[in-house]
Design an enzyme around this catalytic site. Structure first.
Site, mmCIF file in Angstrom:
data_model
loop_
_atom_site.group_PDB
_atom_site.id
_atom_site.type_symbol
_atom_site.label_atom_id
_atom_site.label_comp_id
_atom_site.label_asym_id
_atom_site.label_seq_id
_atom_site.Cartn_x
_atom_site.Cartn_y
_atom_site.Cartn_z
ATOM 1 N N CYS A 1 -15.065 12.908 -15.636
ATOM 2 C CA CYS A 1 -15.512 13.948 -16.336
ATOM 3 C C CYS A 1 -15.561 13.693 -17.776
ATOM 4 O O CYS A 1 -16.187 14.244 -18.278
ATOM 5 C CB CYS A 1 -14.048 15.180 -15.878
ATOM 6 N N CYS B 1 0.795 -1.203 0.029
ATOM 7 C CA CYS B 1 0.054 -0.002 -0.064
ATOM 8 C C CYS B 1 0.779 1.272 -0.179
ATOM 9 O O CYS B 1 1.735 1.705 0.640
ATOM 10 C CB CYS B 1 -0.992 0.000 1.101
#
Ligand SMILES: *[C@@H]1O[C@H](CO)[C@@H](O)[C@H](O)[C@H]1NC(C)=O
Length: 492
Positions: free
Chosen positions: A398, A50
């Site tokens: 978007c 991570c």
């Protein structure tokens, strides 16, 4: 070959020593038993792959180094949720990485909600153990305390009970997670400092300089709010070290000088430039705040000022005035250029820096393109109700929205409504729009341009149409208030 192997083993060994020796790694077989012996522990549940964990790791290790030596000590623990600590992580309901939790004597106490930088972690955890203000029982205690701190500290010296003492403890309680407090009533400690009833702020040794005193004695009324103001004013001194974990403490008007600020690896070089900043800051004390910031920690911010930073560059300077307008020092950094810059800033002689794409030469598409430099024209003064999308070129949502947005604009061509978009990564977003994710949409009715409202509705053409039909200042020509398309007028 052999040499190389030995060398790499050595390198790995020293790296491990230098970075993580104070972090205790536990797994399923020893987590409960070992933790039950530790008064206060901060546990990081992590996964090796991570990214946030990797970024936290060196900060965590640095904080651990500081915290094992604290009195009382705090132990920093890590548990690998993918291997040795799988079950422990399950048992502790770890659902994201990294998860940080505070344990006392092996029992879960609370979620960790503090900062993620070494210094911030250390301060936050020190506040979890022991009292808000640490008692100094001897001159040796006092000296040890002063030597160990990396930031300004506040010490109360009280021979007897007093109003100042009460105000001091009230404030210490309030700010315990942010500021290190200590106090003493011991005769030899008071004698050493030469005071009987005083609160003194001490700057850390590495920030001492000839432009400001290394300690400041409080002289205001015995009220914790006044004492608080005193701390705010003096805590960071003439030119504080501004990093990502304390940046919010520095208020505008603010002049920031960016360079390789690093008191661990390069204290000399760091002070070389800071002394020059201090020399200027001294002349403007009380009028403008100054700070130095590590450029590599603020690449995003530098980008907001259009500053490119090359490794060989001298420090770069950016400023915000009291109304948050941005300014950039164009000349090469020097005491003289910085002085002139700040003088011009105070005399409002500088041209503000506006990050903007060039104004589009024509607006042929139904969706109007806003940039910072034409925002007044195409949004504020366009005399139309306006829907504005703030987007980022790389943002998937978007891109998904784009065809619907184009279609919407096409449909509303004959209406008193403007459909606008702005690339918010390449342009300054005006302050009354709060853009934190992409896309962010706002509805700005024509008579309320200074008071736009966030559009949180659906992203299909019909969703937009319905909303606009309802909210439009004047009823649309083609749609009624409920969003139903009006029948086309038949020619007679
Ligand atoms: C503290 O109390 C003692 C005994 O009453 C007194 O002599 C002394 O002046 C006081 N100190 C301060 C700072 O008020």
């Amino acid at each position: 070959m052999l040499c190389l192997q030995v060398l790499s083993i050595l390198l790995i060994a020293t790296a491990a020593l230098a970075s993580e020796e104070d972090v205790l790694e536990l797994g399923d077989n020893d987590f409960d038993s070992r933790l039950s012996e530790i008064d206060t522990a901060l546990v990081m549940f992590y996964a090796p792959w991570c990214g946030h964990c990797k970024r936290l790791k060196p900060e965590y290790a640095k904080a651990a180094e500081d915290l094992v030596r604290n009195d009382p000590p705090v132990t920093l623990v890590k548990v690998d949720c993918t291997e040795a600590g799988k079950e422990t992580c399950n048992k502790n309901s770890v659902s994201g990485y990294p998860t940080l939790k505070i344990f006392r004597n092996g029992e879960f106490s609370q979620e960790y909600k503090g900062p993620r930088e070494a210094n911030g972690i250390a301060k936050y955890m020190k506040a979890q153990v022991g009292p808000a203000s640490k008692e100094l029982k001897s001159v040796a205690d006092l000296e040890k305390f002063l030597a160990s701190e990396k930031e300004s500290v506040v010490i109360g010296f009280f021979e007897n009970e007093s109003d100042l003492k009460a105000a001091f403890f009230k404030l210490a309680d309030k700010l315990r997670e942010k500021v290190q407090f200590a106090h003493s009533s011991y005769k030899d400690v008071l004698a050493k400092q030469g005071v009987t009833d005083a609160v003194i702020l001490f700057r850390p040794a590495h920030l001492k300089n000839k432009f400001e005193p290394s300690s400041v004695t409080y002289s205001g009324p015995a009220e914790s709010s006044d004492l608080n103001d005193f701390l705010t004013k003096n805590f960071y001194g003439l030119a504080g070290v501004r990093k990502s974990d304390n940046q919010r403490e520095f208020k505008s008007p603010l002049v920031v000088v960016y360079y390789a600020v690093d008191y661990v690896k390069n204290p000399k070089g760091t002070n070389y430039w800071r002394n020059r900043v201090l020399k200027v800051a001294e002349q403007f004390a009380g009028k403008v705040n100054f700070a130095v910031s590590p450029n590599d920690e603020f690449t995003h911010e530098l980008n907001e000022f259009g500053i490119e930073f090359a490794q060989s560059d001298k420090p770069k300077v950016a400023a915000r005035d009291a109304s948050e307008k941005k300014y950039v020092l164009k000349e090469e950094f020097s005491v003289e250029s910085l002085t002139n810059f700040v003088n011009d800033l105070l005399n409002e002689k500088l041209e503000p820096y506006i990050k903007s794409e060039p104004i589009p030469e024509n607006q042929d598409e139904p969706v109007v393109v806003a940039v910072a430099k034409n925002f007044e024209d195409v949004v504020v003064n366009n005399d139309k109700d306006t829907l504005i999308e703030f987007y980022a070129p790389w943002c998937g949502h978007c891109k998904k929205l784009a065809p619907a947005y184009d279609e919407l604009a096409e449909k509303l061509k004959g209406e008193d409504v403007a459909i606008v978009k702005m690339d918010a990564t390449a342009n300054d977003v005006p302050p009354n729009y709060d853009v934190r994710g992409f896309p962010t949409l706002y509805w700005a009715p024509k008579d309320k341009k200074n008071n736009p409202v966030r559009y949180d509705g659906g992203r299909e053409v019909d969703d937009f149409l319905k909303y606009i039909a309802k909210e439009a200042t004047n009823e649309l020509k083609g749609w009624d208030r409920s969003g139903k398309e009006k029948p086309a007028k038949t020619e007679l």
